[in-house]
Motif scaffolding. Structure first.
Motif, short mmCIF file in Angstrom:
data_model
loop_
_atom_site.label_atom_id
_atom_site.label_comp_id
_atom_site.label_asym_id
_atom_site.label_seq_id
_atom_site.Cartn_x
_atom_site.Cartn_y
_atom_site.Cartn_z
N ALA A 120 -5.82 9.36 3.54
CA ALA A 120 -6.35 8.27 4.36
C ALA A 120 -6.42 8.63 5.83
O ALA A 120 -7.01 7.87 6.62
CB ALA A 120 -5.49 7.02 4.18
N THR A 121 -5.88 9.77 6.22
CA THR A 121 -5.85 10.16 7.63
C THR A 121 -7.21 10.07 8.32
O THR A 121 -7.28 9.58 9.46
CB THR A 121 -5.29 11.59 7.76
OG1 THR A 121 -4.01 11.64 7.11
CG2 THR A 121 -5.13 11.97 9.22
N CYS A 135 -7.89 6.58 9.80
CA CYS A 135 -6.70 5.91 10.33
C CYS A 135 -6.64 5.87 11.86
O CYS A 135 -5.57 5.72 12.43
CB CYS A 135 -5.44 6.56 9.77
SG CYS A 135 -4.10 5.35 9.47
N THR A 136 -7.77 6.03 12.52
CA THR A 136 -7.83 5.89 13.98
C THR A 136 -8.95 4.93 14.33
O THR A 136 -10.12 5.24 14.10
CB THR A 136 -8.08 7.25 14.67
OG1 THR A 136 -7.06 8.17 14.29
CG2 THR A 136 -8.08 7.08 16.18
N ASP A 162 -5.25 2.79 13.84
CA ASP A 162 -4.53 2.41 12.63
C ASP A 162 -4.47 0.87 12.54
O ASP A 162 -5.03 0.15 13.36
CB ASP A 162 -3.15 3.04 12.60
CG ASP A 162 -2.23 2.58 13.73
OD1 ASP A 162 -2.52 1.54 14.37
OD2 ASP A 162 -1.22 3.27 13.97
N PRO A 220 -4.87 -3.63 4.44
CA PRO A 220 -4.25 -2.34 4.75
C PRO A 220 -4.41 -1.31 3.65
O PRO A 220 -4.64 -1.63 2.48
CB PRO A 220 -2.77 -2.72 4.91
CG PRO A 220 -2.58 -3.82 3.90
CD PRO A 220 -3.89 -4.59 3.88
N ALA A 280 -1.17 5.42 4.22
CA ALA A 280 -1.53 6.83 4.35
C ALA A 280 -0.28 7.69 4.15
O ALA A 280 0.84 7.16 4.07
CB ALA A 280 -2.14 7.11 5.73
N ALA A 331 2.12 5.81 7.27
CA ALA A 331 1.23 5.15 8.23
C ALA A 331 0.37 4.11 7.52
O ALA A 331 0.00 4.29 6.36
CB ALA A 331 0.35 6.17 8.93
N CYS A 359 -3.19 2.17 7.49
CA CYS A 359 -4.56 2.26 7.99
C CYS A 359 -5.32 0.98 7.63
O CYS A 359 -4.82 0.13 6.90
CB CYS A 359 -5.27 3.46 7.37
SG CYS A 359 -4.34 5.01 7.51
N GLN A 419 -8.37 -0.56 5.59
CA GLN A 419 -9.33 -0.28 4.53
C GLN A 419 -10.52 -1.24 4.56
O GLN A 419 -11.65 -0.83 4.33
CB GLN A 419 -8.71 -0.34 3.14
CG GLN A 419 -9.72 0.07 2.07
CD GLN A 419 -9.12 0.23 0.69
OE1 GLN A 419 -8.04 -0.27 0.41
NE2 GLN A 419 -9.81 0.94 -0.19
#
Length: 206
Positions: A142-143, A146-147, A149, A190, A193, A197, A199, A201
């Motif tokens: 998922a990284t 994730c920005t 987050d 959510p 990750a 973390a 992220c 969705q």
């Protein structure tokens, strides 16, 4: 069951791919998600169509989320949102599927695709959805999506004056956070990750 997608390609309906604590029931997935589980071939066809139509744009997950925040900030009513206004606020070429259904979709790389759509949802009225979906049958990290987050994204909503309330499902599992202010409701779902973390969705706006 397949549906005609934003770029004129057939897209199978999404199913839940994450069986952990953030998994939603299959009936909820069918009811709320517009299908974006593309195959790589269909994505290539879709992007070729977009290029022919003069919309040769490729965005990142961060740009999609920042654009969604801008859309929420500047849109007083989803009912009155037009393709032109949506495209201007997102900075994206918007494709119309029908009178009440329009938006944008593309692959992101890293095993993910993104769609941002405004569509009618029956008696509940129109809704704008931002959805990140895995491509194919894999379980991508998922990284790449994730920005910002989950915490960073939802804090921006609170800065706009939204009030947060967490929602819980079966067995007390956290399913999403709801944000409300006069005339607007936002639900942010959510995805966990690697490393714990959280992220984003999905973001659903009424």
């Amino acid at each position: 069951m397949a549906a005609k997608g934003l770029k004129g390609v057939e897209m199978p309906r999404q199913r839940s791919r994450y069986p952990d604590r953030y998994r939603r029931p299959a009936r909820w997935i069918v009811a709320t998600l517009f299908a974006i589980s593309f195959t790589s071939t269909r994505l290539a066809q879709a992007e070729a169509t977009q290029s022919r139509e003069g919309g040769n744009v490729h965005i990142t997950a961060e740009r999609a989320m920042r654009g969604m925040l801008e859309l929420i900030r500047k849109t007083s009513s989803v009912v009155e949102l037009t393709p032109e206004a949506m495209g201007h606020r997102l900075g994206l070429p918007i494709r119309r599927v029908s009178a009440d259904h329009f938006g944008y979709a593309q692959s992101l790389g890293g095993g993910w695709a993104v769609s941002i759509e405004r569509q009618s949802t029956g008696d509940a009225g129109p809704r704008v959805d931002l959805i990140f979906s895995p491509i194919g049958e894999g379980h991508p990290a998922a990284t790449p999506i994730c920005t910002p987050d989950f915490s960073q994204f939802t804090q921006e909503l609170e800065r706009m004056g939204f009030k947060r309330q967490s929602s819980y499902g079966e067995h007390g599992r956290w399913t999403y956070d709801a944000f409300d202010r006069s005339g607007a409701h936002v639900a942010v779902y959510p995805l966990v990750a690697g490393g714990g973390a959280i992220c984003v969705q999905m973001v659903l706006v009424r």
